[in-house]
Design a protein around this motif. Structure first.
Motif, PDB file in Angstrom:
ATOM      1  N   GLY A  69      -5.045  20.014  23.430  1.00  0.00           N
ATOM      2  CA  GLY A  69      -6.371  19.991  22.823  1.00  0.00           C
ATOM      3  C   GLY A  69      -7.093  18.668  22.958  1.00  0.00           C
ATOM      4  N   ASN A  70      -6.380  17.571  23.246  1.00  0.00           N
ATOM      5  CA  ASN A  70      -6.997  16.253  23.439  1.00  0.00           C
ATOM      6  C   ASN A  70      -7.229  15.935  24.906  1.00  0.00           C
ATOM      7  OD1 ASN A  70      -6.974  15.611  20.624  1.00  0.00           O
ATOM      8  ND2 ASN A  70      -4.754  15.211  20.803  1.00  0.00           N
ATOM      9  N   GLY A  71      -6.974  16.924  25.779  1.00  0.00           N
ATOM     10  CA  GLY A  71      -7.148  16.688  27.205  1.00  0.00           C
ATOM     11  C   GLY A  71      -5.999  15.952  27.850  1.00  0.00           C
ATOM     12  N   VAL A  72      -4.877  15.833  27.129  1.00  0.00           N
ATOM     13  CA  VAL A  72      -3.707  15.137  27.660  1.00  0.00           C
ATOM     14  C   VAL A  72      -2.853  16.123  28.452  1.00  0.00           C
ATOM     15  CG1 VAL A  72      -1.600  13.882  27.059  1.00  0.00           C
ATOM     16  CG2 VAL A  72      -3.720  13.504  25.766  1.00  0.00           C
ATOM     17  N   GLU A  73      -2.363  15.682  29.596  1.00  0.00           N
ATOM     18  CA  GLU A  73      -1.576  16.548  30.480  1.00  0.00           C
ATOM     19  C   GLU A  73      -0.265  16.965  29.815  1.00  0.00           C
ATOM     20  OE1 GLU A  73       0.896  15.696  34.461  1.00  0.00           O
ATOM     21  OE2 GLU A  73      -1.290  15.455  34.695  1.00  0.00           O
ATOM     22  N   VAL A  74      -0.024  18.288  29.788  1.00  0.00           N
ATOM     23  CA  VAL A  74       1.220  18.845  29.277  1.00  0.00           C
ATOM     24  C   VAL A  74       2.224  19.051  30.400  1.00  0.00           C
ATOM     25  CG1 VAL A  74       2.258  20.870  28.168  1.00  0.00           C
ATOM     26  CG2 VAL A  74       0.081  19.972  27.335  1.00  0.00           C
ATOM     27  N   ALA A  75       1.734  19.544  31.528  1.00  0.00           N
ATOM     28  CA  ALA A  75       2.589  19.783  32.689  1.00  0.00           C
ATOM     29  C   ALA A  75       1.695  19.966  33.901  1.00  0.00           C
ATOM     30  CB  ALA A  75       3.448  21.027  32.476  1.00  0.00           C
ATOM     31  N   THR A  76       2.285  19.831  35.087  1.00  0.00           N
ATOM     32  CA  THR A  76       1.528  20.011  36.317  1.00  0.00           C
ATOM     33  C   THR A  76       2.461  20.494  37.416  1.00  0.00           C
ATOM     34  OG1 THR A  76       0.002  18.943  37.881  1.00  0.00           O
ATOM     35  CG2 THR A  76       1.869  17.634  37.114  1.00  0.00           C
ATOM     36  N   GLY A  77       1.868  21.015  38.484  1.00  0.00           N
ATOM     37  CA  GLY A  77       2.657  21.486  39.619  1.00  0.00           C
ATOM     38  C   GLY A  77       1.771  21.771  40.806  1.00  0.00           C
ATOM     39  N   PRO A  78       2.363  21.875  41.993  1.00  0.00           N
ATOM     40  CA  PRO A  78       1.556  22.126  43.200  1.00  0.00           C
ATOM     41  C   PRO A  78       0.959  23.533  43.190  1.00  0.00           C
ATOM     42  CG  PRO A  78       3.887  22.262  43.702  1.00  0.00           C
ATOM     43  CD  PRO A  78       3.801  21.792  42.285  1.00  0.00           C
ATOM     44  N   LYS A  94       2.482  26.966  23.633  1.00  0.00           N
ATOM     45  CA  LYS A  94       1.829  26.712  22.355  1.00  0.00           C
ATOM     46  C   LYS A  94       1.030  25.413  22.364  1.00  0.00           C
ATOM     47  CE  LYS A  94       5.131  29.363  19.613  1.00  0.00           C
ATOM     48  NZ  LYS A  94       6.119  29.334  18.507  1.00  0.00           N
ATOM     49  N   ARG A  95       1.322  24.520  23.319  1.00  0.00           N
ATOM     50  CA  ARG A  95       0.592  23.249  23.396  1.00  0.00           C
ATOM     51  C   ARG A  95      -0.642  23.338  24.295  1.00  0.00           C
ATOM     52  NH1 ARG A  95       4.167  18.549  25.365  1.00  0.00           N
ATOM     53  NH2 ARG A  95       2.251  17.427  24.818  1.00  0.00           N
ATOM     54  N   VAL A  96      -0.748  24.410  25.076  1.00  0.00           N
ATOM     55  CA  VAL A  96      -1.797  24.490  26.096  1.00  0.00           C
ATOM     56  C   VAL A  96      -3.115  24.954  25.486  1.00  0.00           C
ATOM     57  CG1 VAL A  96      -2.507  25.600  28.242  1.00  0.00           C
ATOM     58  CG2 VAL A  96      -0.107  24.955  27.907  1.00  0.00           C
ATOM     59  N   ARG A  97      -4.191  24.199  25.794  1.00  0.00           N
ATOM     60  CA  ARG A  97      -5.543  24.602  25.398  1.00  0.00           C
ATOM     61  C   ARG A  97      -6.427  24.824  26.628  1.00  0.00           C
ATOM     62  NH1 ARG A  97      -2.747  24.583  21.721  1.00  0.00           N
ATOM     63  NH2 ARG A  97      -3.110  23.977  19.557  1.00  0.00           N
ATOM     64  N   SER A  98      -6.186  24.051  27.677  1.00  0.00           N
ATOM     65  CA  SER A  98      -6.997  24.154  28.895  1.00  0.00           C
ATOM     66  C   SER A  98      -6.101  24.137  30.115  1.00  0.00           C
ATOM     67  CB  SER A  98      -7.998  22.992  29.000  1.00  0.00           C
ATOM     68  OG  SER A  98      -8.850  22.959  27.883  1.00  0.00           O
ATOM     69  N   VAL A  99      -6.623  24.705  31.196  1.00  0.00           N
ATOM     70  CA  VAL A  99      -5.926  24.702  32.475  1.00  0.00           C
ATOM     71  C   VAL A  99      -6.905  24.214  33.541  1.00  0.00           C
ATOM     72  CG1 VAL A  99      -4.650  26.086  34.155  1.00  0.00           C
ATOM     73  CG2 VAL A  99      -4.500  26.637  31.730  1.00  0.00           C
ATOM     74  N   GLU A 100      -6.399  23.421  34.471  1.00  0.00           N
ATOM     75  CA  GLU A 100      -7.274  22.834  35.485  1.00  0.00           C
ATOM     76  C   GLU A 100      -6.694  23.047  36.882  1.00  0.00           C
ATOM     77  OE1 GLU A 100      -9.417  18.524  36.514  1.00  0.00           O
ATOM     78  OE2 GLU A 100      -8.005  18.706  34.861  1.00  0.00           O
ATOM     79  N   ILE A 101      -7.559  23.362  37.827  1.00  0.00           N
ATOM     80  CA  ILE A 101      -7.240  23.309  39.253  1.00  0.00           C
ATOM     81  C   ILE A 101      -7.921  22.055  39.787  1.00  0.00           C
ATOM     82  CG2 ILE A 101      -7.533  24.432  41.496  1.00  0.00           C
ATOM     83  CD1 ILE A 101      -7.694  27.119  40.004  1.00  0.00           C
ATOM     84  N   ALA A 102      -7.137  21.143  40.357  1.00  0.00           N
ATOM     85  CA  ALA A 102      -7.705  19.854  40.778  1.00  0.00           C
ATOM     86  C   ALA A 102      -7.038  19.393  42.061  1.00  0.00           C
ATOM     87  CB  ALA A 102      -7.542  18.820  39.677  1.00  0.00           C
ATOM     88  N   GLY A 103      -7.761  18.561  42.817  1.00  0.00           N
ATOM     89  CA  GLY A 103      -7.204  18.007  44.041  1.00  0.00           C
ATOM     90  C   GLY A 103      -8.296  17.518  44.964  1.00  0.00           C
ATOM     91  N   THR A 104      -7.963  17.436  46.252  1.00  0.00           N
ATOM     92  CA  THR A 104      -8.932  16.977  47.250  1.00  0.00           C
ATOM     93  C   THR A 104      -9.208  18.082  48.256  1.00  0.00           C
ATOM     94  OG1 THR A 104      -7.174  16.077  48.655  1.00  0.00           O
ATOM     95  CG2 THR A 104      -8.203  14.578  47.058  1.00  0.00           C
TER      96      THR A 104
END
Length: 811
Positions: free
Chosen positions: A398-407, A426-436
């Protein structure tokens, strides 16, 4: 100990809990009586299990329309046995299949998951499927009981149909399956019928299904279909899914305490659930229904066999097919569906196979010189960003802090059922697709997103969208299965990497994920190279230089899927234009149609061959290569009539008026309706030509002294061609005298035979007495005036006629 003794050991709250899902897929265990948790899973072409993820792959067989196109209940039984094998491997006790609603109109969006426009073909194929699954000790739930024949407003629509229409058409497949295959479960539909929602419809569920037909299994609701505790319990429903919050469970226990539902009714419901548990082997002290399991079946082999058997060769001018290798050294393969095969339909039919052989893959393995061009992209939405991109998924709190990531291989996230390993949902509020992303060409780049919730989309330093994206309408499944795409253009130079980010706070995540994960988002992209005219020009150039051109066209999950009906049968995108121009450049053009149900083919007369492959499952390309080379014969026959144009179809209405959808056409749907009109379809019910010719030499009919059987037809056919082949001999009953109240003819039975060139084969077809009856005055009555039996290759290609009044035969 018997089931009634077990029920006496249960208190009211435990009994009520047994009738409600404890989660999305299962019922609770009761260790005190030796009852394990009962697990259900979607089908019908594969077994998903409780996790919808590529990490847990499943065999993916061809679509139900493809299975029906085989016209072979025993092959359907083999399919059922394989699916039972898959279910046991995944710990599943109940398969939520088969779907035996009818193709009332070709606009039905979910028709790929149903079998046919004909109730007899649907019932017999469905009975074979149910037998096979239950041969393997796994239950089926025949669905959706009843009249869930379209998707528009399916949660609330009230289908208005008279008794005769319901009995002769829509109830008929269920009746055949109940009486012939004894299914252990039935699923109640979302819709209402004549004023009562199906989960509460006592006259249909208790009266017809149980009392009249003798169904002894359990009735489960479609997911979220149960509306009212008392009415559902008294109306025949046994189990309300999914959990943990349903109108049963604690609400049902309270209804008993208040005197609104008799406890005896709850005991009967529990008894049916315990009987199911005993049958599938999860109730201690009771022998399962199946003690010895069938021999294991190889999924890859059966997937390829069913696909090839289902392919319908619609026409084959100058006998271009099967291809002669000496005349087809150089093959042009064209079309987006050739590379990215659509192997299955959208919605609850989706599974993830371990491997998919696309048409392009199969043809490259089969022919020495194959050149591919996209030509036309059937997708009406942008493809997920993937080429020339380096992407990751990021889960944020909820604070925009990364919980986990993967390719991430491409710009698409599908977390259905559970989050990736290592993610605490239970910790996830947002999901992002990011890269170049690095553009290949300078110019306009189009980015788009699909996702419901709060959205922020940026490319480089430019914010393309930052706002909430809310669903339209009141059907959540439509919002999920037919999502709206938002597009934005931005000019970028070639060769310079740019940062991209699509962040979504999905609907329902304001307080985190609880019992069930459902996160779906897509970051789409296309560049200047996606110009449709340039693509077609390249495809035409390749086709002109080839010995044979194979164009693969088809529908997409935006045009044909669960959750919405179709508005047109036209192929999406510029696919028709691609076919026209390729055919003009190369007269040896074969069109492969990758669609689950009818599409318009305005170019059909301009191409050498048209092969319908349905949604062909994981072995799509292998089966296609075998059929084109003649290793296998395309054995399919149409289970549904195909119009030339959408507007020609006799029944098109799928949109309720004031909440009601009136089946005013009565018993006249499909070929029954086409026979009354002046317009010819493109291809009739039962059509399919194979690779050889057949002569129909004789037909006889022996009446039966049996209340259920009218008689037996014996038909002798001869393979008049130069290749071994398979023929589907079809028998139609027709009134001996014209009767405007009845169709001109209707399917009464069928049988398949095989023969070598010049050899004869005998088809024996049992004709049910019901075929000669009508529903009138509250019962089945023998129709007056007598009948003739017409046998042949399709409803429009009838070769021999037997007059059942005197036994005379005409050819």
């Amino acid at each position: 100990m018997d089931l009634d003794e077990l029920i006496k050991r249960l208190d009211l709250d435990t009994k009520a809990a047994l009738l409600a899902g404890q989660d999305r897929w299962s019922l609770p265990a009761v260790p005190a009586i030796g009852l394990a948790s009962l697990v259900m899973s979607d089908g019908p072409i594969g077994v998903r299990g409780t996790r919808q993820t590529p990490d847990d792959p499943s065999v993916a067989l061809p679509s139900p329309t493809a299975l029906a196109a085989c016209w072979d209940p025993e092959l359907a039984r083999s399919v059922g046995r394989l699916l039972a094998q898959e279910a046991r491997r995944k710990g599943v006790h109940v398969l939520l299949a088969p779907t035996v609603n009818l193709h009332r109109t070709p606009l039905g969006g979910r028709h790929f998951e149903c079998y046919s426009e004909d109730p007899l073909l649907t019932g017999l194929v469905g009975a074979g499927y149910v037998r096979g699954v239950q041969d393997g000790g796994v239950a089926t739930t025949v669905k959706h009981f009843v009249a869930n024949d379209s998707e528009t407003q399916r949660y609330t629509v009230d289908v208005r149909a008279d008794d005769r229409t319901l009995r002769e058409l829509y109830l008929a497949p269920f009746e055949i399956i109940v009486k012939q295959a004894r299914p252990w479960g039935v699923m109640a539909a979302y819709n209402s019928v004549n004023g009562a929602t199906m989960t509460e419809h006592g006259p249909l569920q208790n009266g017809i299904l149980r009392d009249e037909w003798g169904f002894d299994g359990f009735i489960v609701s479609d997911w979220t279909a149960t509306r009212h505790t008392e009415r559902a319990a008294l109306g025949g429903l046994d189990v309300a899914m999914p959990g943990p919050i349903t109108p049963f469970g604690p609400d049902l226990a309270q209804a008993v305490r208040d005197g609104r539902v008799p406890e005896e009714a709850v005991d009967a419901m529990v008894r049916r659930v315990l009987l199911l548990a005993a049958r599938v082997g999860i109730l201690d002290g009771f022998e399962p229904a199946v003690a010895t399991l069938p021999e294991p079946i190889a999924g890859d082999g059966l997937a390829c066999e069913v696909a090839a058997r289902s392919f319908v060769l619609l026409h084959n001018r100058a006998d271009l097919l099967p291809l002669d290798a000496t005349k087809a050294a150089k093959v042009a393969v064209l079309g987006g569906a050739a590379k990215d095969a659509r192997i299955l339909g959208g919605g609850s039919a989706v599974v993830f196979p371990a491997e998919v052989i696309s048409p392009l893959d199969g043809l490259r393995q089969a022919f020495p010189d194959v050149t591919y061009e996209l030509g036309a992209d059937p997708r009406t939405q942008l493809p997920p960003l993937g080429d020339n991109a380096d992407l990751r998924w990021i889960a944020l709190d909820g604070n925009g802090v990364e919980v986990a990531t993967g390719p991430l291989e491409r710009g698409e996230i599908r977390w259905i059922g559970e989050a990736p390993q290592g993610v605490d949902p239970k910790r996830v509020r947002s999901v992002e697709i990011a890269g170049t992303f690095t553009p290949v060409e300078t110019g306009k780049q189009t980015f788009g997103f699909i996702g419901l919730g709060q959205v922020r989309l940026t490319v480089g330093d430019t914010v393309l969208f930052e706002d909430s994206n809310m669903p339209a309408g009141d059907d959540p499944f439509t919002a999920i299965l037919n999502p709206q795409e938002h597009r934005f253009d931005i000019d970028l130079p070639a060769g310079e990497p740019v940062q991209v980010s699509f962040r979504l706070t999905p609907l329902g995540l304001e307080r985190g994920i609880n019992k069930y994960v459902w996160i779906a988002l897509t970051l789409g992209h296309s560049g200047p190279e996606a110009d449709p005219e340039r693509r077609i020009e390249r495809a035409v150039a390749v086709a002109r230089d080839a010995d044979v051109a194979v164009v693969v066209v088809g529908t997409t999950d935006q045009s044909e899927s669960e959750g919405f009906d179709r508005t047109t049968l036209a192929l999406p995108g510029p696919q028709d234009e691609l076919v026209r121009r390729v055919a003009a450049a190369n007269p040896r053009t074969i069109v492969v149609v990758n669609a689950g149900s009818p599409v318009e083919m305005p170019w059909a007369d301009d191409v050498a061959a048209v092969l319908l492959t349905w949604f062909p499952g994981q072995a799509a390309g292998a089966a296609l290569a075998d059929v084109l080379r003649g290793v296998r014969e395309p054995g399919g026959r149409l289970p549904t009539t195909w119009p030339k144009r959408t507007e020609d179809a006799p029944v098109l209405n799928v949109t309720p008026t004031d909440g009601a959808l009136r089946y005013d056409e009565g018993v006249f749907i499909g070929y029954r309706a086409w026979q009354r009109g002046d317009v010819e379809p493109a291809y009739w019910f039962g059509h399919g030509i194979g690779y050889t010719d057949w002569e129909y030499e004789s037909a006889e009919f022996a009446p039966a002294d049996d209340e259920h059987i009218l008689g037996t037809a014996t038909i002798v056919v001869r393979n008049a061609g130069a290749r071994a082949g398979r023929e589907v001999v079809q028998a139609y009953l027709a009134p001996a005298e014209a009767d405007s109240e009845r169709p001109a003819r209707w399917l009464a039975g069928f049988a398949s035979v095989t023969a070598e060139p010049g050899r004869r084969a005998t088809a024996v077809i049992t004709v049910p007495r019901r075929s000669a009856q009508v529903w009138r005055d509250g019962g089945w009555r023998d129709a007056a005036g007598g009948h003739v039996l017409e046998v042949g290759r399709s409803v429009a290609d009838r070769r021999l006629t037997v007059d059942l009044r005197n036994g005379t035969v005409a050819g």
